[in-house]
Design an enzyme around this catalytic site. Structure first.
Site, short mmCIF file in Angstrom:
data_model
loop_
_atom_site.label_atom_id
_atom_site.label_comp_id
_atom_site.label_asym_id
_atom_site.label_seq_id
_atom_site.Cartn_x
_atom_site.Cartn_y
_atom_site.Cartn_z
CB CYS A 159 -3.89 24.07 -4.95
SG CYS A 159 -2.39 24.39 -5.89
CE LYS A 218 -0.52 26.44 8.02
NZ LYS A 218 -1.10 25.48 7.09
CB SER A 260 -0.65 28.35 -0.40
OG SER A 260 0.37 28.97 -1.11
NE ARG A 274 -5.95 32.74 6.25
CZ ARG A 274 -5.31 31.63 5.85
NH1 ARG A 274 -5.77 30.44 6.18
NH2 ARG A 274 -4.24 31.73 5.11
CE1 TYR A 324 -5.74 36.72 11.03
CE2 TYR A 324 -4.18 37.31 9.32
CZ TYR A 324 -5.44 36.86 9.69
OH TYR A 324 -6.37 36.58 8.73
CG ASN A 380 -12.70 25.85 -2.24
OD1 ASN A 380 -12.97 26.31 -1.15
ND2 ASN A 380 -12.46 26.59 -3.30
NE ARG A 407 1.62 30.19 7.31
CZ ARG A 407 2.39 29.96 6.27
NH1 ARG A 407 3.70 29.95 6.40
NH2 ARG A 407 1.87 29.72 5.10
CG ASP A 412 -3.84 23.56 7.18
OD1 ASP A 412 -3.37 23.63 6.03
OD2 ASP A 412 -3.36 24.20 8.14
CE1 TYR A 454 -14.74 26.33 -7.28
CE2 TYR A 454 -15.04 26.29 -9.67
CZ TYR A 454 -14.67 26.95 -8.50
OH TYR A 454 -14.23 28.23 -8.58
CG HIS A 501 0.58 21.75 4.70
ND1 HIS A 501 1.12 22.71 3.85
CD2 HIS A 501 -0.52 22.32 5.23
CE1 HIS A 501 0.36 23.79 3.87
NE2 HIS A 501 -0.64 23.58 4.70
O1 SAT Z 1 -1.89 31.55 9.14
S1 SAT Z 1 -1.86 30.09 8.93
O2 SAT Z 1 -0.48 29.61 8.97
O3 SAT Z 1 -2.62 29.41 9.96
C1 SAT Z 1 -2.53 29.72 7.46
C2 SAT Z 1 -1.53 29.73 6.37
O4 SAT Z 1 -0.86 30.75 6.17
O5 SAT Z 1 -1.39 28.71 5.69
MN MN Z 2 -2.00 25.16 5.35
#
Ligand code: SAT
Ligand code: MN
Length: 593
Positions: free
Chosen positions: A251, A207, A249, A377, A198, A255, A70, A278, A501, A227
Site C-alpha cells: 500500500c 519483525k 503490504s 531491498r 535474508y 512512500n 520472509r 515500518d 502520492y 506495524h
Molecule cells: O523482510 S522484512 O520482514 O523485513 C520486510 C517484510 O517482509 O515486510
Molecule cells: Mn513491514
C-alpha cells in the site's frame, strides 16, 4: 572485550557449544571494524563492492535463490500453551521447537565465525527502548544490523549486568528451505532463526523482536508495538503534528512516510518529517497522550518501483552507504531495477541470480524475466533521508495526534472517514482489509483481512491483542483520533479516482484538523467523512463529481461488508472483545437507518 554480564556470557558460551564456531567476534559498532568486515566479505564474494564514485559506501549482495522473503509457514510462536499463540499463528511447543532446531544449529558454525551483535531497538538508554543480542554467522547480517539498529559497546554499557535482553540466535546452516525455522519463545525472551540468510528472517531486531516479541512484552507492560509508519506534518505556522499509520503490504507505506508535499501546499509552508516507515513503539505518558518512537535506525525497503516520482526522498536516501540485495548489477558496478529511473542497465548486466540479463528477456514460455527480484531491498541509514525527523533520537519520541488505518479497496471504502469513538476506531483497525490486485497471485478482488496490519506479526493471541487496543484507549486521557483511508478507490472503468502520492497530504491534513477539533465533516453510518469542500485542494484540479465518488458511502455494499467482518471475527475464536461485537451491531443498525 570484558563483559560484566553473567547471563550474557553464559548464554553465548552455551550457544557456541551448540554451534561450534571457530571464533567468537564481538561487534563494537566502530567504523574500523565495519570496514574490515566489508573487506572480508568482499574477499569471499559474500558481497560485492559497488562503484564507489557513483555509489560511495554501497555494497551488493545476492541471496540464495530459494531464500528471498520472509517465510510465514516456517515462522512459529512457541508458547507453553497453544491457546496463547491464538488461531492465526503457527505454534510449536517450546521443548519440541528447541530440540528440533538444535539439530539444525548443531556444529553449523564449524569453520565459521560467530558474531556477537549487541543492539538497541530505540535510542540507546531510552526508557522506550529494548536491548537484544544477536549471535549470527553471517557478515551480511552484521552489516545490515549496523544500519537497521543501534549496535555496539554503548549498548552493552546501557545493558550492564541486567539479564533483560532478547536472546537472538541465527545460523545460515545449509540454507535448506525445508529446515528453515523462525522460532519465537516470548516466555523466554528468545528468538531462534536457522537456514535463512535474508531480511525479516534474520535481521532479528525487526519483525521478530520489534513486533512479535515486543507485542507480547507490550501487552504485559502496558504499551503498544505496532506495524506503523510515523510521520510529522509541519503546518505553515511551524507547528508539527504526528500521525502513525498502519497499512497491509503493497500500500506504499515507505512512500507515504517520505511524502513530498504537492506544490500547492508546499508553497503555503507545509513540510513533512519522516519518523519511521515500518514500526512504532507507543507509550502512554503522564500528559494522557500516546507517544511513539521508531525503534529502528534504517530503512529496509522494497527496491522495484522506487523512482523519482514514487519516492524522490528514497532515491536520495539510497545514494550512499546502502546495501542492495537481489537487484540487477550493471557492468559499471551500479545497480538497476524495474520501474526505477532508467529504462535499461545497459550492456553486460547480470540479474539477481547472476545471469546475463537485459530488459525484455523472456523465458521458454514467453514470460518476462525480471532482472531484480520483486522483493529485492535496499538497506539504508535513516539519517540519510532528506526528510528525516529531528526527533529521531529523542528518548520520548513524538505525541500521536491521529492513527490512520488503510487498505487497498477497489470500491466500498471512501477516501477517508473518521471513527466516532476510540472503540469504533479499534473496530475499524480490526476489520482492515486489502483486495488483491491483478499483479498479485490468487483471485482478483478477494478480500484479505489484516487487523492493524499485524496478523503475521502479533506474538500472542490476536483476540487478546484487540482487547489490548480497547484497554489502551480506556487508559489514555487524550487518545489520538482514528481514521481510515483508501487511496485506491476506482471508477467503473477501473481507473484510480485519487492521484495519490504527495496529494495524500491533503487527506492527512484534514485528519489533523479533525484531531484539533476543526475541519468540516458530515456524519454517515460508517463515521464522519469530509464535506466536499473540506480538503485543501490548492493546486489540484479534481472534478467535483470525482470527489463525490471518492467520498460516497453505499449502504448495501457496507451491509455485505458487515457480514464479511462478522465471519472474520468468528474465525478469531470466542474471545473477540465484546466491545467490537457491539460496534459491529451498532454499525448494522446505523446502516439499516
Ligand atoms: O523482510 S522484512 O520482514 O523485513 C520486510 C517484510 O517482509 O515486510
Ligand atoms: Mn513491514
Amino acid at each position: 572485550m570484558i563483559v560484566n554480564n553473567d547471563t550474557l556470557r553464559n548464554w553465548i558460551e552455551e550457544m557456541a557449544a551448540l554451534c561450534l564456531p571457530d571464533e567468537i567476534v564481538w561487534i563494537d559498532g566502530s567504523d574500523a571494524q565495519r570496514d574490515a568486515l566489508r573487506a572480508e566479505a568482499c574477499a569471499t564474494g559474500e558481497i560485492i563492492e559497488l562503484n564507489q564514485e557513483k555509489l560511495p559506501g554501497c555494497y551488493y549482495h545476492r541471496t540464495h535463490p530459494l531464500d528471498v522473503a520472509r517465510v510465514e509457514d516456517k515462522t512459529f510462536i512457541c508458547t507453553r500453551r497453544e491457546s496463547d499463540a491464538g488461531p492465526t499463528n503457527n505454534w510449536k511447543p517450546p521443548e519440541e521447537a528447541y530440540t528440533e532446531a538444535a539439530n539444525f544449529f548443531r556444529g553449523s558454525m564449524r569453520g565459521r565465525k560467530m558474531y556477537v551483535i549487541p543492539f538497541s531497538m530505540g535510542p540507546v538508554g531510552s526508557p522506550f527502548s529494548k536491548i537484544g543480542v544477536e549471535l549470527s554467522d553471517s557478515i551480511y547480517v552484521v552489516l545490515n544490523m549496523l544500519i537497521m539498529t543501534r549496535v555496539g559497546t554503548d549498548v552493552l554499557n546501557a545493558l550492564g549486568p541486567s539479564p533483560d535482553f532478547t536472546k537472538c540466535l541465527h545460523a545460515k546452516a545449509k540454507l535448506d528451505p525445508e529446515k528453515r525455522r523462525i522460532l519465537h519463545f516470548p516466555e523466554d525472551n528468545t528468538i531462534w532463526s536457522v537456514n535463512s540468510g535474508y531480511g525479516g528472517n534474520v535481521l532479528l531486531g525487526k519483525k521478530c523482536l520489534a513486533l512479535r516479541i515486543a507485542s507480547y512484552l507490550a501487552r504485559q507492560e502496558g504499551w503498544m508495538a505496532e506495524h506503523m509508519l510515523i510521520l510529522g506534518v509541519e503546518q505553515p505556522n511551524g507547528h508539527v503534528e504526528y500521525v502513525a499509520a498502519a497499512f497491509p503490504s503493497a500500500c506504499g507505506k515507505t512512500n507515504l512516510a517520505m511524502l513530498i508535499p504537492p506544490e500547492g501546499l508546499r508553497s503555503k509552508g507545509y513540510r513533512i518529517w519522516t519518523m519511521g516507515d515500518d514500526i512504532a513503539w507507543i507509550r502512554l505518558d503522564t500528559d494522557g497522550r500516546l507517544w511513539a518512537i521508531n525503534p529502528e535506525a534504517g530503512f529496509f525497503g522494497v527496491v522495484p518501483g522506487t523512482n523519482s516520482r514514487s519516492n524522490p526522498s528514497a532515491i536520495e536516501t539510497i545514494k550512499k552507504n546502502t546495501i542492495y540485495t537481489n537487484v540487477v548489477l550493471a557492468k559499471d558496478r551500479t545497480v538497476w531495477w524495474e520501474e526505477g529511473d532508467t529504462d535499461s542497465p545497459g550492456e553486460g548486466a547480470t540479474d539477481w541470480l547472476g545471469r546475463p540479463w537485459h530488459p525484455g528477456m523472456k523465458d521458454e514460455k514467453g514470460k518476462e524475466i525480471l532482472g531484480a527480484h520483486p522483493n529485492s531491498r535496499f538497506t539504508a541509514p535513516f539519517r540519510q533521508c532528506p526528510s528525516a525527523s529531528f526527533r529521531l533520537e529523542h528518548h520520548h519520541g513524538v505525541p500521536i495526534a491521529a492513527f490512520i488505518f488503510g487498505g487497498r479497496r477497489n470500491t466500498l471504502a471512501p477516501l477517508i472517514y473518521e471513527a466516532t469513538s476510540w472503540n469504533h476506531g479499534v473496530f475499524v483497525g480490526a476489520s482492515m482489509a486489502s483486495e488483491r490486485t491483478a499483479a498479485q497471485y490468487g483471485k482478483q478482488g478477494e478480500v484479505r483481512r489484516d487487523p492493524f496490519a499485524m496478523l503475521p506479526f502479533c506474538g500472542y493471541h490476536v483476540a487478546d491483542y484487540l482487547k489490548h487496543w480497547i484497554n489502551m484507549g480506556r487508559r489514555a486521557k487524550r487518545p489520538p483520533k482514528i481514521f481510515h483511508v483508501n487511496w485506491f478507490r476506482r471508477d467503473k472503468d477501473g481507473n484510480f479516482l485519487w492521484p495519490g502520492y504527495g496529494e495524500n497530504l491533503r487527506v492527512l491534513e484534514w485528519a489533523l484538523m479533525r484531531a484539533r477539533g476543526e475541519g468540516k465533516a458530515v456524519e454517515t453510518p460508517i463515521g464522519f467523512i469530509p464535506t466536499p469542500d473540506a480538503l485543501d485542494m490548492t493546486g489540484l484540479d479534481l472534478n467535483e463529481s470525482v470527489m463525490e465518488e471518492l467520498l460516497a458511502v453505499d449502504n448495501a455494499e457496507w451491509k455485505a461488508e458487515t457480514d464479511s467482518i462478522e465471519k472474520f471475527f468468528d474465525s478469531l475464536g470466542p474471545h473477540v472483545p465484546w466491545e467490537l461485537r457491539n460496534e459491529l451491531e451498532a454499525l448494522r443498525r446505523r446502516l439499516d437507518g
